[in-house]
Design an enzyme around this catalytic site. Sequence first.
Site, PDB file in Angstrom:
ATOM      1  N   LYS A  54      -1.516  13.657  -1.587  1.00 19.85           N
ATOM      2  CA  LYS A  54      -0.589  12.542  -1.863  1.00 19.85           C
ATOM      3  C   LYS A  54      -0.570  12.228  -3.361  1.00 19.85           C
ATOM      4  O   LYS A  54       0.477  11.942  -3.945  1.00 19.85           O
ATOM      5  CB  LYS A  54      -0.989  11.303  -1.051  1.00 19.85           C
TER       6      LYS A  54
ATOM      7  N   HIS B 171       1.553  14.729  -4.960  1.00 16.04           N
ATOM      8  CA  HIS B 171       2.949  14.428  -4.620  1.00 16.04           C
ATOM      9  C   HIS B 171       3.481  13.416  -5.633  1.00 16.04           C
ATOM     10  O   HIS B 171       4.545  13.567  -6.222  1.00 16.04           O
ATOM     11  CB  HIS B 171       3.033  13.863  -3.191  1.00 16.04           C
TER      12      HIS B 171
ATOM     13  N   GLU C 245       6.238  13.574  -8.600  1.00 18.92           N
ATOM     14  CA  GLU C 245       7.247  12.488  -8.632  1.00 18.92           C
ATOM     15  C   GLU C 245       7.328  11.880 -10.046  1.00 18.92           C
ATOM     16  O   GLU C 245       8.426  11.669 -10.570  1.00 18.92           O
ATOM     17  CB  GLU C 245       6.810  11.447  -7.599  1.00 18.92           C
TER      18      GLU C 245
HETATM   19  P1  NDP Z   1       1.851  -4.857  -0.703  1.00 22.73           P
HETATM   20  O1  NDP Z   1       1.399  -5.449  -1.981  1.00 22.73           O
HETATM   21  O2  NDP Z   1       3.229  -5.132  -0.240  1.00 22.73           O
HETATM   22  O3  NDP Z   1       0.855  -5.277   0.460  1.00 22.73           O
HETATM   23  C1  NDP Z   1      -0.509  -5.198   0.248  1.00 22.73           C
HETATM   24  C2  NDP Z   1      -1.212  -5.650   1.503  1.00 22.73           C
HETATM   25  O4  NDP Z   1      -2.608  -5.596   1.229  1.00 22.73           O
HETATM   26  C3  NDP Z   1      -0.893  -7.079   1.903  1.00 22.73           C
HETATM   27  O5  NDP Z   1      -0.883  -7.199   3.297  1.00 22.73           O
HETATM   28  C4  NDP Z   1      -2.072  -7.847   1.310  1.00 22.73           C
HETATM   29  O6  NDP Z   1      -2.353  -9.035   1.998  1.00 22.73           O
HETATM   30  C5  NDP Z   1      -3.190  -6.866   1.569  1.00 22.73           C
HETATM   31  N1  NDP Z   1      -4.332  -7.105   0.710  1.00 22.73           N
HETATM   32  C6  NDP Z   1      -4.379  -7.082  -0.635  1.00 22.73           C
HETATM   33  N2  NDP Z   1      -5.622  -7.357  -1.053  1.00 22.73           N
HETATM   34  C7  NDP Z   1      -6.374  -7.560   0.047  1.00 22.73           C
HETATM   35  C8  NDP Z   1      -7.730  -7.862   0.278  1.00 22.73           C
HETATM   36  N3  NDP Z   1      -8.588  -7.990  -0.730  1.00 22.73           N
HETATM   37  N4  NDP Z   1      -8.145  -7.997   1.547  1.00 22.73           N
HETATM   38  C9  NDP Z   1      -7.298  -7.851   2.572  1.00 22.73           C
HETATM   39  N5  NDP Z   1      -6.001  -7.550   2.424  1.00 22.73           N
HETATM   40  C10 NDP Z   1      -5.547  -7.412   1.171  1.00 22.73           C
HETATM   41  O7  NDP Z   1       1.582  -3.294  -0.840  1.00 22.73           O
HETATM   42  P2  NDP Z   1       2.310  -2.076  -0.130  1.00 22.73           P
HETATM   43  O8  NDP Z   1       2.491  -2.343   1.313  1.00 22.73           O
HETATM   44  O9  NDP Z   1       3.476  -1.678  -0.936  1.00 22.73           O
HETATM   45  O10 NDP Z   1       1.234  -0.916  -0.343  1.00 22.73           O
HETATM   46  C11 NDP Z   1       0.045  -0.809   0.425  1.00 22.73           C
HETATM   47  C12 NDP Z   1      -0.605   0.503   0.059  1.00 22.73           C
HETATM   48  O11 NDP Z   1       0.323   1.563   0.291  1.00 22.73           O
HETATM   49  C13 NDP Z   1      -0.990   0.633  -1.409  1.00 22.73           C
HETATM   50  O12 NDP Z   1      -2.152   1.386  -1.515  1.00 22.73           O
HETATM   51  C14 NDP Z   1       0.172   1.372  -2.012  1.00 22.73           C
HETATM   52  O13 NDP Z   1      -0.191   2.069  -3.174  1.00 22.73           O
HETATM   53  C15 NDP Z   1       0.526   2.323  -0.879  1.00 22.73           C
HETATM   54  N6  NDP Z   1       1.892   2.827  -0.864  1.00 22.73           N
HETATM   55  C16 NDP Z   1       2.953   2.022  -1.182  1.00 22.73           C
HETATM   56  C17 NDP Z   1       4.240   2.523  -1.177  1.00 22.73           C
HETATM   57  C18 NDP Z   1       5.411   1.684  -1.513  1.00 22.73           C
HETATM   58  O14 NDP Z   1       6.494   2.242  -1.726  1.00 22.73           O
HETATM   59  N7  NDP Z   1       5.293   0.372  -1.546  1.00 22.73           N
HETATM   60  C19 NDP Z   1       4.494   3.937  -0.813  1.00 22.73           C
HETATM   61  C20 NDP Z   1       3.319   4.652  -0.425  1.00 22.73           C
HETATM   62  C21 NDP Z   1       2.071   4.116  -0.464  1.00 22.73           C
HETATM   63  P3  NDP Z   1      -1.702 -10.427   1.494  1.00 22.73           P
HETATM   64  O15 NDP Z   1      -0.306 -10.395   1.989  1.00 22.73           O
HETATM   65  O16 NDP Z   1      -2.543 -11.413   2.158  1.00 22.73           O
HETATM   66  O17 NDP Z   1      -1.815 -10.438   0.011  1.00 22.73           O
END
Ligand code: NDP
Length: 632
Positions: free
Chosen positions: A348, A351, A355
């Site tokens: 990944k 990838h 990108e």
């Molecule tokens: P978001 O920022 O939208 O969501 C992050 C999530 O992680 C939220 O639910 C947040 O909870 C939770 N979180 C953050 N810190 C903590 C913590 N300390 N303990 C518990 N929960 C926590 O991120 P994404 O959904 O975009 O991305 C998630 C993962 O996927 C990342 O690793 C990202 O790199 C990867 N990813 C993202 C892509 C994208 O296009 N967005 C594509 C492919 C992979 P809360 O809402 O409470 O803050």
Amino acid sequence: MQIYILMGVSGVGKTSLGIALASRLNLPFYDGDDFHTKENILKMKSGIPLNDEDRKGWLKNIANKIREDSQRKGGVFACSALKEKYRKFIQDLAQANIEWIYLYETFELIEERMRTRKNHFFKPEMLRSQFDILEPPEYGIHLKVNASLEQTLMDLMEKIDKPEMGIIGLGVMGKSLALNMAENGVRVSVFNREIAGEEEGIARDFYEEHSSNYDFPWFNDLQAFVENLPKPRNILLMVKAGKAVDSVINELVPLLEEDDLLIDAGNSHYMDTERRIRELRKKKVLYLGTGISGGEEGARKGPSIMPGGSRKAYQRVEIILNLIAARDKDGRPCCSYIGPEGSGHFVKMLHNGIEYGEMQLISEFYHFMRFYLKLSPAEISDIFIKWNKELKSYLLEISGEILQKKESGELILDMILDVAGQKGTGGWSTQAALELGISLDTITAAVMARNISANKERRGIAEKNYKVKKGIKADDSVKEYLFDAFKAAQIINHATGFDLLHHASMEYKWNLNLSEIARIWTNGCIIRSSFMERLVEILKGNPADHILMNPEIIKEIKSHKESLSEVVSKAIIMDCPMPVSSAAVNYLNNFSSAQSSANMIQAQRDYFGAHTYERTDRPRGEFYHSLWKNTN
Ligand code: NDP
């Protein structure tokens, strides 16, 4: 692994539904009729009906195949198994987890259907005799087959006992994946942390927003969430990569039991994944480091999925991952077991590295056309759209659209600050290349271009000091070179990325299947393109070879190389930065130079540090030192 047996009388639709189900679940399909013994076939050909003794050999063959398959990825079988004793015979011998799917309809309807079937020899009395001996099972899934194949498959998917998934983290990706899974019939429970005053009611709000369509058991208490999941548990972590993953794991571990499975689907560093696998192994908890690409839309409608870690763990959730993944051109899921340890997250990472390279490449071609060829955004958009008829690159497609999007009559692009960060996968790819001693010029150039973009203020001052050719327009003749130049740089960017994958595979003994990786990148992910489709075939040939050594690619690069050099040299003369394109030309020139400049490096090293050197006129592995100061 799961075995599905579709049973019922002749003509009820076992084979067609079985093939459709196998394709949906990406499992092999087997027609029970193909397992008859030679003696049975001879008997049937002579019109002699089989007795139960004859059937034993047939049922034994089927049971053996089931046992074999159940130890691999599972399978779908079509087998009449009309009597309970046949089913029991198979079950006892196969010792597998079998889901019996009993298909039924009335005698009249099946008779009618069979009469109208073309090329089908049909004896109504044979169907009658099957109905006579039929003993419907008192277990399993019972499905009346009176709708279209598509509808029947949907009904069946609803009933199939699929593993459950718990999702932790309802951010952009977590929400989309939860909806994707639910839409595909997976039972999904969701959890999001609560932080008073900051993060409140996220899981409940998600449930309420979708309650008219789906029933997501929702939790903001981790223990209740874990206890609600059936054992062994499958839990997908969709939280921010880094410390958040460790913190969630630490909270989870005391609540987990042997054979529970954690899937980290965020962009974690592969070394972190390996550490987590090792730590959790001590507690007998399974772990999959899984790359997911496709952004929000991909996660919702079908991403490309790269699971790495324990194969046993993968097999348990393979059905779910296949159900939610994008499909390639042949309808196969863009999901494949990548390999052990951190290989899923490594793949990944690369990838994303590719990108990075492609995004910068498109951006600098746009920049050159806009500010040095003085083309309008609409004209550049048209050019990208035209190129994309051949290249079918997702990134080129969205760039063409970006160049049209306006807000209050203004191009949104022109209002966006020209500063881009890089925090994870791009830079990690460069680090991995350094560790493995591999050149990753274009990806590294893209990462560095983002770094330099960060210093907006200094760039502004430096422009005043250095740019003397401001406002000059490039000669239109360069336009004819642009497309070929872009294609050459795109190929070189991919070639270096796959070269790093190959070397990582060798170094870490991951046995990566590069063609299969290209295949799962043909849809759902951000770097899908027609070139990726071609790579699937190219990498089947000799995956150990660098892509630039492939005869088809050599021909292509030879015909485009001059265009790339032409565009880059024009850009450099005009003070236009084209870091990825220049890196691509330099990589190619270095890659294809029999005589490199490294002999001078070796001489310098030996001169100032007595580091010794190998000689062209002596065997490799012999090292020499010269007394440089004493020579003339
Ligand atoms: P978001 O920022 O939208 O969501 C992050 C999530 O992680 C939220 O639910 C947040 O909870 C939770 N979180 C953050 N810190 C903590 C913590 N300390 N303990 C518990 N929960 C926590 O991120 P994404 O959904 O975009 O991305 C998630 C993962 O996927 C990342 O690793 C990202 O790199 C990867 N990813 C993202 C892509 C994208 O296009 N967005 C594509 C492919 C992979 P809360 O809402 O409470 O803050």
